[in-house]
Structure formats: structure tokens, C-alpha cells
Design an enzyme around this catalytic site. Structure first.
Site, PDB file in Angstrom:
ATOM      1  N   ASP A 243       0.839  -1.195   0.000  1.00 53.69           N
ATOM      2  CA  ASP A 243       0.000   0.000   0.000  1.00 53.69           C
ATOM      3  C   ASP A 243       0.885   1.261   0.000  1.00 53.69           C
ATOM      4  O   ASP A 243       0.614   2.218  -0.730  1.00 53.69           O
ATOM      5  CB  ASP A 243      -0.923  -0.026   1.224  1.00 53.69           C
ATOM      6  CG  ASP A 243      -1.896   1.125   1.230  1.00 53.69           C
ATOM      7  OD1 ASP A 243      -2.710   1.204   0.287  1.00 53.69           O
ATOM      8  OD2 ASP A 243      -1.836   1.958   2.158  1.00 53.69           O
ATOM      9  N   LYS A 247       1.449   4.337  -2.970  1.00 54.18           N
ATOM     10  CA  LYS A 247       1.478   5.779  -2.721  1.00 54.18           C
ATOM     11  C   LYS A 247       2.779   6.398  -3.231  1.00 54.18           C
ATOM     12  O   LYS A 247       2.773   7.476  -3.830  1.00 54.18           O
ATOM     13  CB  LYS A 247       1.312   6.058  -1.218  1.00 54.18           C
ATOM     14  CG  LYS A 247      -0.066   5.673  -0.692  1.00 54.18           C
ATOM     15  CD  LYS A 247      -0.141   5.749   0.819  1.00 54.18           C
ATOM     16  CE  LYS A 247      -1.523   5.277   1.301  1.00 54.18           C
ATOM     17  NZ  LYS A 247      -1.607   5.136   2.749  1.00 54.18           N
TER      18      LYS A 247
HETATM   19  N1  NAP Z   1     -10.382   4.235   4.807  1.00 55.05           N
HETATM   20  C1  NAP Z   1      -9.271   4.952   4.749  1.00 55.05           C
HETATM   21  O1  NAP Z   1      -8.735   5.353   5.770  1.00 55.05           O
HETATM   22  C2  NAP Z   1      -8.663   5.300   3.427  1.00 55.05           C
HETATM   23  C3  NAP Z   1      -7.652   6.267   3.344  1.00 55.05           C
HETATM   24  C4  NAP Z   1      -7.129   6.625   2.095  1.00 55.05           C
HETATM   25  C5  NAP Z   1      -7.589   5.967   0.959  1.00 55.05           C
HETATM   26  N2  NAP Z   1      -8.541   4.999   1.070  1.00 55.05           N
HETATM   27  C6  NAP Z   1      -8.988   4.331  -0.146  1.00 55.05           C
HETATM   28  O2  NAP Z   1     -10.362   4.559  -0.344  1.00 55.05           O
HETATM   29  C7  NAP Z   1     -10.917   3.464  -1.043  1.00 55.05           C
HETATM   30  C8  NAP Z   1     -12.165   2.985  -0.324  1.00 55.05           C
HETATM   31  O3  NAP Z   1     -11.810   2.497   0.960  1.00 55.05           O
HETATM   32  P1  NAP Z   1     -12.920   1.838   1.921  1.00 55.05           P
HETATM   33  O4  NAP Z   1     -12.255   1.650   3.221  1.00 55.05           O
HETATM   34  O5  NAP Z   1     -14.169   2.635   1.833  1.00 55.05           O
HETATM   35  O6  NAP Z   1     -13.143   0.422   1.193  1.00 55.05           O
HETATM   36  P2  NAP Z   1     -14.362  -0.599   1.409  1.00 55.05           P
HETATM   37  O7  NAP Z   1     -15.042  -0.325   2.697  1.00 55.05           O
HETATM   38  O8  NAP Z   1     -13.804  -1.934   1.116  1.00 55.05           O
HETATM   39  O9  NAP Z   1     -15.416  -0.215   0.258  1.00 55.05           O
HETATM   40  C9  NAP Z   1     -15.199  -0.460  -1.091  1.00 55.05           C
HETATM   41  C10 NAP Z   1     -16.502  -0.318  -1.838  1.00 55.05           C
HETATM   42  O10 NAP Z   1     -16.238  -0.417  -3.241  1.00 55.05           O
HETATM   43  C11 NAP Z   1     -17.201  -1.284  -3.812  1.00 55.05           C
HETATM   44  N3  NAP Z   1     -16.674  -1.865  -5.062  1.00 55.05           N
HETATM   45  C12 NAP Z   1     -15.743  -2.831  -5.227  1.00 55.05           C
HETATM   46  N4  NAP Z   1     -15.534  -3.070  -6.530  1.00 55.05           N
HETATM   47  C13 NAP Z   1     -16.338  -2.239  -7.214  1.00 55.05           C
HETATM   48  C14 NAP Z   1     -16.592  -2.014  -8.596  1.00 55.05           C
HETATM   49  N5  NAP Z   1     -15.935  -2.693  -9.533  1.00 55.05           N
HETATM   50  N6  NAP Z   1     -17.497  -1.052  -8.946  1.00 55.05           N
HETATM   51  C15 NAP Z   1     -18.161  -0.356  -8.004  1.00 55.05           C
HETATM   52  N7  NAP Z   1     -17.975  -0.530  -6.680  1.00 55.05           N
HETATM   53  C16 NAP Z   1     -17.073  -1.460  -6.295  1.00 55.05           C
HETATM   54  C17 NAP Z   1     -17.477  -2.311  -2.743  1.00 55.05           C
HETATM   55  O11 NAP Z   1     -18.678  -2.965  -3.038  1.00 55.05           O
HETATM   56  P3  NAP Z   1     -19.312  -4.119  -2.099  1.00 55.05           P
HETATM   57  O12 NAP Z   1     -19.907  -3.344  -0.958  1.00 55.05           O
HETATM   58  O13 NAP Z   1     -20.303  -4.753  -2.973  1.00 55.05           O
HETATM   59  O14 NAP Z   1     -18.180  -4.996  -1.694  1.00 55.05           O
HETATM   60  C18 NAP Z   1     -17.534  -1.413  -1.523  1.00 55.05           C
HETATM   61  O15 NAP Z   1     -18.812  -0.814  -1.419  1.00 55.05           O
HETATM   62  C19 NAP Z   1      -9.819   2.398  -1.122  1.00 55.05           C
HETATM   63  O16 NAP Z   1      -9.214   2.438  -2.391  1.00 55.05           O
HETATM   64  C20 NAP Z   1      -8.836   2.827  -0.062  1.00 55.05           C
HETATM   65  O17 NAP Z   1      -7.505   2.444  -0.344  1.00 55.05           O
HETATM   66  C21 NAP Z   1      -9.099   4.670   2.273  1.00 55.05           C
END
Ligand code: NAP
Ligand code: NAG
Ligand code: NAG
Length: 384
Positions: A243, A247
Site C-alpha cells: 500500500d 502511494k
Molecule cells: N479508509 C481509509 O482510511 C482510506 C484512506 C485513504 C484511501 N482509502 C482508499 O479509499 C478506497 C475505499 O476504501 P474503503 O475503506 O471505503 O473500502 P471498502 O469499505 O472496502 O469499500 C469499497 C466499496 O467499493 C465497492 N466496489 C468494489 N468493486 C467495485 C466495482 N468494480 N465497482 C463499483 N464498486 C465497487 C465495494 O462494493 P461491495 O460493498 O459490494 O463490496 C464497496 O462498497 C480504497 O481504495 C482505499 O484504499 C481509504
């Protein structure tokens, strides 16, 4: 102040991903309605997708989901159900042909109207969204990314997605809500030359390294980090360094370096024979980790004997990207770092002896979603 003679700017949004970040973004959008209204701005959420389906409002193209629809969408996803399970008369739900296929450009044509002036926010963690995003870029949409994958696959994909740079924002891909990308962009466009970037870019590894410094064993620290919810469900996803490597690659590519993820030199904190293909998460936590304790303890002690502390950092310098453990002086900005904060030091001609330092919380749904919302607001000049 609101100006009644000024026409309201409507930013049309399609949200990909309704997980922790996506739902928090929806929450922020609803909570800032009156703040934005006072600025003559309105964010219209036209569609929301998870990995299996897209939801939009019944009726003519480009009808926005109202606050109540958005509330239903979030509570359904928060309780672990797919969007497909939503049954509401006001909503249209269209399943994707397959999860690999994901959302196709034809949906936008058919369902949402115009690509032009549409902002697509990728809050998934998927490597499958890049084809769709590339097509939308070609057709004139704006893109906001929290997802690092579209920027860290092949250079061909990268070039396509970044081909209209002014219509792309990706602040939350590095350091969550911290203004890292924009800081680099301002330095670069002024002709200042960036010589080196060193950064602690993982909240999880930041926590682990500062706990090790107080004398705790790696196996103990990782287990407690997992219990506190600081790690991914499989902590190896954090400990592998991949990860952080993504970045680092995003910043290196921003500097114009033509490199791929495989060109980033990555030090994993566990050996390959403890990978997911050989060991369950439980076995890794109970048996694998303890075999790493002794060596890690020694490295912490060696660093301390030199007046240094061990940190897991990304170093971007001389067209090389390196991610791994480094001994850093106790009295340096990265050496003084404690806990899960991110810290990025940028050295350039202007910031030679005194680097530009950006520090703060570098993870969390709230700050990440706030970064995404600020990116969306920043694209309002392209709405029509
Ligand atoms: N959380 C943090 O602190 C943080 C910080 C910086 C960056 N990020 C980035 O932000 C992003 C989201 O993080 P998160 O924690 O919210 O992840 P998450 O909780 O795993 O949510 C991901 C979502 O994306 C959906 N998804 C997966 N494949 C898809 C597709 N092909 N088309 C449309 N939707 C799809 C999933 O659907 P389902 O619900 O059906 O599985 C889920 O709703 C990641 O890339 C992460 O690296 C997160
Ligand atoms: C982010 O949201 C997810 C899903 O609601 C939750 O499980 C997770 O604990 C949240 N993360 C943080 C750091 O608040
Ligand atoms: C995309 O992710 C899947 C599952 O995580 C993986 O098996 C596949 O190799 C990845 N594809 C690319 C192009 O990186």
C-alpha cells in the site's frame, strides 16, 4: 455570501463504492448542503454503485437521489446488504453483468445522460474500475480518486486517466485528506525542482514502529493493532508494504518518472513463506509473527545505539523509489513522529535545507471522505 442573482452551480456526481469512505462521503454531502447552498453550489448524486449494482432515481435521466434515498442506501450498505437488496418504489436498481465487468460506459449514456460535466468519484479499492474511468475521461467527465489502483496499474492506463489533468483530482490517494498531491503540484508547476521525498505513509506501520520503539515485541504490537482496528482484516496487507509502495509510485509518477509498481523496491516485514497462500491469518498471528520478533528487536536496538529510531518510510530520489525500514535520527521530523500520523518531507531547490513538511492524520473514513468532497467541490468550474 449567497448571491441570489448568481445561477446555482450543480455538480453531478456518480459514486463508485459505498464502503467506509463512500458512505462517509454521502454523509458529508448531505451535511454540507446548506454550507454549499450559501456558496451557490449544489452536489447532485445521480448514482451510487457497489461491486454488483448501480442505484439511481426512477424517472427521467439525471434525476438526483434525494437525502432520504441516500440515507436508505447508506443504511442498507452499513448493515452488510448489497444495493441489489434495496426495495424502494423511488429507486431503479440495475445489476452489473458480472463483477469483473463492473459499471459500463453504456449505463452512463442510457441512465445518467451526459458524460460532460459529470464527476465520477472512485471510492472502491478495485483494480476493475480503470477501464470505465478511462472511457469516461475520453468522453469528457471529471474524475476524483480515493482508489490508488487506477493510478498504479500500467503506464498505459495511467496516461489515459491523467490525459486531462485539470479534470482529475486524487488528493486522497496519498495521505488521505492531507494536501500532499496539491503541494507537489504547486512546487512542480513553479519550476522548482524536487530532489527528494521521504514519507511515513502508513498509519498502521507508524503505530507499529512507534510501539516497537518503546520496547514491545512485533508479534504483540501487530496483534494489538489488529484488535484496535488499525490494520486491514489480514494485517499482512499492511506489513507487505504494498500500500505504501502504491502511494510512493503515485508521487514518483507525478514527478514525471516513467515507472511501474514492480520498479518500486519494497521491503516486506514478513518473509514470503508466511504469505496468504501458505498460512491462514490466525496461524500468521499466532505462529508466524513470533519468529520475526528477535530480528526486529535487534534492529530497533541497533538503531537506538546510533541515536536513531526505526521507521517504515518511502524514499523517492534519483529516479528510484524505495519502501522499507530506515534508521532515522531521533531528532528528525520523521524520528520524532509518534503513533499513526503520516508525515511527508519534501526537499526541493526552494526547500533545500528546511524541507516542506506535511503532517497529520493520514487515514480514516472521515478525513479521506472530506478530501474526496473537497476534490469534488474543486471541480465545479467544469459543471454545465
Ligand atoms: N479508509 C481509509 O482510511 C482510506 C484512506 C485513504 C484511501 N482509502 C482508499 O479509499 C478506497 C475505499 O476504501 P474503503 O475503506 O471505503 O473500502 P471498502 O469499505 O472496502 O469499500 C469499497 C466499496 O467499493 C465497492 N466496489 C468494489 N468493486 C467495485 C466495482 N468494480 N465497482 C463499483 N464498486 C465497487 C465495494 O462494493 P461491495 O460493498 O459490494 O463490496 C464497496 O462498497 C480504497 O481504495 C482505499 O484504499 C481509504
Ligand atoms: C471505516 O468504516 C468502516 C465501515 O463502516 C468501519 O468498519 C471502519 O472501522 C471505519 N474505519 C475507521 C478508521 O473509522
Ligand atoms: C486485480 O485484483 C485481483 C484480485 O485482487 C487479482 O487477482 C488480479 O491479478 C488483479 N489484476 C491486475 C491487473 O492487477
Amino acid at each position: 455570501m449567497a448571491n441570489s442573482s448568481r445561477p446555482e452551480i450543480i455538480v453531478k456526481l456518480l459514486l463508485l463504492g459505498c464502503g467506509g469512505v463512500g458512505r462517509c462521503l454521502i454523509h458529508h454531502i448531505v451535511a454540507t448542503r446548506s454550507l454549499h447552498a450559501a456558496q451557490g453550489l449544489h452536489i447532485a448524486v445521480l448514482g451510487v454503485c457497489d461491486s454488483r449494482a448501480i442505484v439511481r432515481r426512477k424517472g427521467s435521466q439525471a434525476t438526483e437521489l434525494d437525502n432520504e434515498d441516500l440515507h436508505h442506501i447508506c443504511s442498507t450498505k452499513a448493515s452488510g446488504h448489497p444495493l441489489e437488496s434495496l426495495v424502494l418504489d423511488s429507486l431503479d436498481i440495475q445489476a452489473f453483468a458480472s463483477s469483473e465487468a463492473g459499471l459500463e460506459a453504456s449505463f452512463v449514456d442510457k441512465w445518467l445522460g451526459s458524460f460532460k460535466g459529470l464527476v465520477i468519484a472512485d471510492c472502491t479499492a478495485s483494480n476493475q474500475t480503470s477501464k470505465f474511468i478511462g472511457e469516461c475521461v475520453e468522453k469528457g467527465s471529471c474524475i476524483v480518486l480515493a482508489n490508488k489502483k487506477p493510478l498504479t496499474l500500467t503506464l498505459e492506463v495511467y496516461d489515459k486517466i491523467t490525459s486531462t489533468q485539470r479534470r482529475l483530482r486524487c488528493e486522497s490517494t496519498v495521505g488521505a485528506g492531507l494536501p500532499v498531491i496539491v503541494a507537489l503540484s504547486r512546487i512542480l508547476c513553479s519550476g522548482d525542482v524536487i530532489v527528494q521525498i521521504v514519507g511515513a505513509l502508513s498509519g498502521t506501520l507508524g503505530y507499529v514502529m512507534s510501539e516497537l520503539q518503546t520496547g514491545n515485541l512485533l508479534s504483540v504490537v501487530v496483534k494489538s493493532a489488529k484488535e484496535l482496528g488499525y490494520t486491514e482484516p489480514d494485517p499482512r496487507d499492511d506489513l507487505s508494504g504494498m500500500d505504501v509502495a502504491r502511494k510512493a509510485l503515485i508521487m514518483a509518477r507525478q514527478l514525471g518518472w516513467r515507472m511501474d509498481l514492480r520498479d518500486v523496491q519494497v521491503e516486506s516485514l514478513y518473509s514470503s513463506d508466511m504469505g496468504p497462500e501458505f498460512m491462514s491469518v490466525d496461524d500468521f498471528l499466532e505462529k508466524g509473527l513470533t519468529t520475526l520478533d528477535e530480528n526486529m528487536k535487534r534492529r530497533v536496538e541497533v538503531a537506538a545505539s546510533k541515536g536513531c529510531v526505526l521507521r517504515y518510510v518511502a524514499t523517492i530520489q534519483d529516479h528510484r523509489c524505495k519502501v522499507g525500514l530506515l534508521d532515522l535520527p531521533c531528532d528528525s521530523p520523521l524520528g520524532r513522529l509518534r503513533g499513526s500520523d503520516n508525515l511527508i518531507e519534501i526537499y526541493s531547490r526552494c526547500y533545500a535545507s528546511s524541507p516542506l513538511i506535511i503532517q497529520g492524520a493520514g487515514a480514516g473514513n472521515d478525513t479521506t471522505a472530506a478530501g474526496v468532497l473537497a476534490d469534488i467541490v474543486d471541480l465545479q468550474e467544469f459543471s454545465d
